[in-house]
Design a protein around this motif. Structure first.
Motif, PDB file in Angstrom:
ATOM      1  N   SER A  42      27.450  30.530  58.216  1.00  0.00           N
ATOM      2  CA  SER A  42      27.707  31.736  57.447  1.00  0.00           C
ATOM      3  C   SER A  42      26.618  31.929  56.397  1.00  0.00           C
ATOM      4  CB  SER A  42      29.050  31.639  56.725  1.00  0.00           C
ATOM      5  OG  SER A  42      30.112  31.447  57.626  1.00  0.00           O
ATOM      6  N   TRP A  43      26.420  33.169  56.030  1.00  0.00           N
ATOM      7  CA  TRP A  43      25.593  33.520  54.876  1.00  0.00           C
ATOM      8  C   TRP A  43      26.508  33.475  53.661  1.00  0.00           C
ATOM      9  CZ3 TRP A  43      20.452  34.200  55.164  1.00  0.00           C
ATOM     10  CH2 TRP A  43      19.889  34.495  56.394  1.00  0.00           C
ATOM     11  N   ILE A  44      26.144  32.694  52.627  1.00  0.00           N
ATOM     12  CA  ILE A  44      27.005  32.567  51.453  1.00  0.00           C
ATOM     13  C   ILE A  44      26.239  32.867  50.170  1.00  0.00           C
ATOM     14  CG2 ILE A  44      28.550  30.920  52.580  1.00  0.00           C
ATOM     15  CD1 ILE A  44      27.240  28.695  50.866  1.00  0.00           C
ATOM     16  N   TRP A  45      27.005  33.133  49.106  1.00  0.00           N
ATOM     17  CA  TRP A  45      26.458  33.402  47.775  1.00  0.00           C
ATOM     18  C   TRP A  45      27.577  33.167  46.782  1.00  0.00           C
ATOM     19  CZ3 TRP A  45      21.432  34.027  47.037  1.00  0.00           C
ATOM     20  CH2 TRP A  45      20.967  34.505  45.812  1.00  0.00           C
ATOM     21  N   SER A  46      27.226  33.099  45.516  1.00  0.00           N
ATOM     22  CA  SER A  46      28.234  32.973  44.478  1.00  0.00           C
ATOM     23  C   SER A  46      27.848  33.868  43.313  1.00  0.00           C
ATOM     24  CB  SER A  46      28.345  31.523  44.006  1.00  0.00           C
ATOM     25  OG  SER A  46      29.384  31.398  43.063  1.00  0.00           O
ATOM     26  N   GLY A  47      28.759  34.713  42.902  1.00  0.00           N
ATOM     27  CA  GLY A  47      28.509  35.618  41.789  1.00  0.00           C
ATOM     28  C   GLY A  47      27.722  36.846  42.220  1.00  0.00           C
ATOM     29  N   SER A  48      27.348  37.640  41.243  1.00  0.00           N
ATOM     30  CA  SER A  48      26.549  38.833  41.525  1.00  0.00           C
ATOM     31  C   SER A  48      25.330  38.812  40.610  1.00  0.00           C
ATOM     32  CB  SER A  48      27.372  40.104  41.324  1.00  0.00           C
ATOM     33  OG  SER A  48      27.862  40.152  40.000  1.00  0.00           O
ATOM     34  N   SER A  49      24.487  37.817  40.829  1.00  0.00           N
ATOM     35  CA  SER A  49      23.276  37.666  40.039  1.00  0.00           C
ATOM     36  C   SER A  49      22.094  37.464  40.978  1.00  0.00           C
ATOM     37  CB  SER A  49      23.417  36.486  39.078  1.00  0.00           C
ATOM     38  OG  SER A  49      23.500  35.283  39.796  1.00  0.00           O
ATOM     39  N   ASP A  50      20.914  37.296  40.390  1.00  0.00           N
ATOM     40  CA  ASP A  50      19.705  37.115  41.185  1.00  0.00           C
ATOM     41  C   ASP A  50      19.488  35.668  41.613  1.00  0.00           C
ATOM     42  OD1 ASP A  50      19.268  39.785  40.947  1.00  0.00           O
ATOM     43  OD2 ASP A  50      17.757  39.612  39.377  1.00  0.00           O
ATOM     44  N   GLY A  51      20.409  34.795  41.251  1.00  0.00           N
ATOM     45  CA  GLY A  51      20.315  33.395  41.644  1.00  0.00           C
ATOM     46  C   GLY A  51      21.701  32.818  41.802  1.00  0.00           C
ATOM     47  N   THR A  52      21.797  31.817  42.656  1.00  0.00           N
ATOM     48  CA  THR A  52      23.089  31.168  42.861  1.00  0.00           C
ATOM     49  C   THR A  52      22.879  29.677  43.031  1.00  0.00           C
ATOM     50  OG1 THR A  52      25.161  31.289  44.106  1.00  0.00           O
ATOM     51  CG2 THR A  52      23.153  31.391  45.396  1.00  0.00           C
ATOM     52  N   TYR A  53      23.861  28.903  42.627  1.00  0.00           N
ATOM     53  CA  TYR A  53      23.857  27.453  42.749  1.00  0.00           C
ATOM     54  C   TYR A  53      25.018  27.079  43.655  1.00  0.00           C
ATOM     55  CZ  TYR A  53      20.658  27.906  38.908  1.00  0.00           C
ATOM     56  OH  TYR A  53      19.579  28.273  38.146  1.00  0.00           O
ATOM     57  N   LEU A  54      24.705  26.396  44.745  1.00  0.00           N
ATOM     58  CA  LEU A  54      25.702  26.075  45.773  1.00  0.00           C
ATOM     59  C   LEU A  54      25.685  24.575  46.030  1.00  0.00           C
ATOM     60  CD1 LEU A  54      24.559  28.950  48.097  1.00  0.00           C
ATOM     61  CD2 LEU A  54      26.724  28.918  46.835  1.00  0.00           C
ATOM     62  N   ARG A  55      26.858  24.015  46.337  1.00  0.00           N
ATOM     63  CA  ARG A  55      26.918  22.578  46.617  1.00  0.00           C
ATOM     64  C   ARG A  55      28.103  22.248  47.514  1.00  0.00           C
ATOM     65  NH1 ARG A  55      26.878  18.768  42.593  1.00  0.00           N
ATOM     66  NH2 ARG A  55      28.785  17.769  43.237  1.00  0.00           N
ATOM     67  N   LYS A  56      27.929  21.161  48.251  1.00  0.00           N
ATOM     68  CA  LYS A  56      28.987  20.693  49.155  1.00  0.00           C
ATOM     69  C   LYS A  56      28.928  19.173  49.197  1.00  0.00           C
ATOM     70  CE  LYS A  56      31.914  20.978  52.696  1.00  0.00           C
ATOM     71  NZ  LYS A  56      33.254  21.477  52.567  1.00  0.00           N
ATOM     72  N   THR A  57      30.057  18.518  48.909  1.00  0.00           N
ATOM     73  CA  THR A  57      30.133  17.066  49.051  1.00  0.00           C
ATOM     74  C   THR A  57      30.738  16.742  50.404  1.00  0.00           C
ATOM     75  OG1 THR A  57      32.263  17.015  47.923  1.00  0.00           O
ATOM     76  CG2 THR A  57      30.305  16.632  46.565  1.00  0.00           C
ATOM     77  N   PHE A  58      30.327  15.614  50.945  1.00  0.00           N
ATOM     78  CA  PHE A  58      30.830  15.173  52.246  1.00  0.00           C
ATOM     79  C   PHE A  58      30.668  13.667  52.351  1.00  0.00           C
ATOM     80  CE2 PHE A  58      26.415  16.336  52.600  1.00  0.00           C
ATOM     81  CZ  PHE A  58      25.839  15.339  53.376  1.00  0.00           C
ATOM     82  N   LYS A  59      31.420  13.076  53.265  1.00  0.00           N
ATOM     83  CA  LYS A  59      31.415  11.623  53.432  1.00  0.00           C
ATOM     84  C   LYS A  59      30.855  11.257  54.805  1.00  0.00           C
ATOM     85  CE  LYS A  59      34.336   7.574  53.098  1.00  0.00           C
ATOM     86  NZ  LYS A  59      35.675   7.046  52.873  1.00  0.00           N
ATOM     87  N   LEU A  60      30.025  10.222  54.822  1.00  0.00           N
ATOM     88  CA  LEU A  60      29.506   9.663  56.070  1.00  0.00           C
ATOM     89  C   LEU A  60      30.005   8.229  56.198  1.00  0.00           C
ATOM     90  CD1 LEU A  60      25.788  10.902  55.916  1.00  0.00           C
ATOM     91  CD2 LEU A  60      27.665  11.851  57.299  1.00  0.00           C
ATOM     92  N   ASP A  61      30.504   7.879  57.367  1.00  0.00           N
ATOM     93  CA  ASP A  61      31.007   6.523  57.592  1.00  0.00           C
ATOM     94  C   ASP A  61      29.885   5.500  57.737  1.00  0.00           C
ATOM     95  OD1 ASP A  61      33.635   7.388  57.464  1.00  0.00           O
ATOM     96  OD2 ASP A  61      33.745   7.756  59.629  1.00  0.00           O
ATOM     97  N   GLU A  62      28.686   5.981  58.036  1.00  0.00           N
ATOM     98  CA  GLU A  62      27.510   5.121  58.144  1.00  0.00           C
ATOM     99  C   GLU A  62      26.263   5.960  57.920  1.00  0.00           C
ATOM    100  OE1 GLU A  62      26.378   4.228  62.469  1.00  0.00           O
ATOM    101  OE2 GLU A  62      28.499   4.767  62.635  1.00  0.00           O
ATOM    102  N   THR A  63      25.146   5.302  57.715  1.00  0.00           N
ATOM    103  CA  THR A  63      23.887   6.014  57.555  1.00  0.00           C
ATOM    104  C   THR A  63      23.434   6.512  58.921  1.00  0.00           C
ATOM    105  OG1 THR A  63      23.311   4.571  55.714  1.00  0.00           O
ATOM    106  CG2 THR A  63      21.512   5.817  56.719  1.00  0.00           C
ATOM    107  N   PRO A  64      23.050   7.777  59.033  1.00  0.00           N
ATOM    108  CA  PRO A  64      22.661   8.303  60.342  1.00  0.00           C
ATOM    109  C   PRO A  64      21.285   7.806  60.794  1.00  0.00           C
ATOM    110  CG  PRO A  64      22.435  10.002  58.671  1.00  0.00           C
ATOM    111  CD  PRO A  64      23.047   8.811  58.004  1.00  0.00           C
TER     112      PRO A  64
END
Length: 169
Positions: free
Chosen positions: A1-23
Motif C-alpha cells: 500500500s501507499w501510506i502517509w501520516s498527517g497532512s504535511s510535506d513530510g511524514t515519519y513512519l515505523r513498523k516493529t516486527f520480530k524475527l525468530d532468527e537472523t535471515p
C-alpha cells in the motif's frame, strides 16, 4: 500500500516486527513520491533525496546486515516537495511512501512485510523515532492512500524496480 501520516510535506513512519532468527538474505524495495530516508534498527540504510528523485524508480536496499534475531524496527521518512514534481494543492492526493521487505532464512522460509495501515506514523520528528526502543504508542496508524497500481501512481514503478533514476547514478 501507499501510506502517509498527517497532512504535511513530510511524514515519519515505523513498523516493529520480530524475527525468530537472523535471515540469510533480506532486502527492501522502497519509494517515496519526492524522496525518502530508510532506517533499520536505528541505522540509516538508504535515502533518495534531491532533484533527480522519481517515485517511479523504487530503490532496492540490502538490509540483511542490520537485522537481528528478536525485535526489529524499520522506519522511513517520506517527503512531499511540491516544487519538485507536483503543485502544493496535490500534496494530500499524491504524498505517499511504499515499501516491501522480504527476508529469506537458511531453511528456505520467508518473512515479508509491506506498508499498510498497521504502520505507525507522525508528521513531526521525535528524537529517536527511528530506533527500536522509541515509544510510538502516541502515534496514529498510518493512512493508506491507495494500493500499488491505483491512480495517480499506476504500475510503472513495478517495471523499474532496481533500475536507476538517472544514467550517471
Amino acid at each position: 500500500s501507499w501510506i502517509w501520516s498527517g497532512s504535511s510535506d513530510g511524514t515519519y513512519l515505523r513498523k516493529t516486527f520480530k524475527l525468530d532468527e537472523t535471515p540469510a538474505s533480506a532486502s527492501t524495495v522502497i519509494t517515496g513520491l519526492t524522496g525518502f530516508m530508510l532506517y533499520v534498527n536505528g541505522q540509516k540504510v538508504g535515502e533518495e533525496i534531491g532533484p533527480w528523485v522519481d517515485w517511479k524508480y523504487p530503490e532496492r536496499i540490502d538490509i540483511k546486515p542490520y537485522l537481528r534475531e528478536g525485535e526489529n524496527v524499520i522506519a522511513a521518512w517520506g517527503q512531499y516537495y511540491s516544487g519538485q514534481h507536483y503543485k502544493p494543492e496535490y500534496s494530500d492526493q499524491y504524498s505517499a511512501v511504499a515499501l516491501a521487505l522480504k527476508a529469506v532464512f537458511e531453511n528456505g522460509n520467508t518473512f515479508t512485510l509491506e506498508t499498510d495501515r498497521s504502520w505507525k506514523g507522525n508528521f513531526e520528528q521525535s528524537d529517536g523515532w527511528e530506533t527500536l526502543h522509541f515509544d510510538d504508542s502516541e502515534w496514529m496508524n498510518a493512512t493508506v492512500k491507495g494500493e500499488i497500481g491505483d491512480e495517480p501512481w499506476g504500475t510503472g514503478l513495478l517495471e523499474n524496480i532496481g533500475s536507476s533514476t538517472t544514467p550517471y547514478r
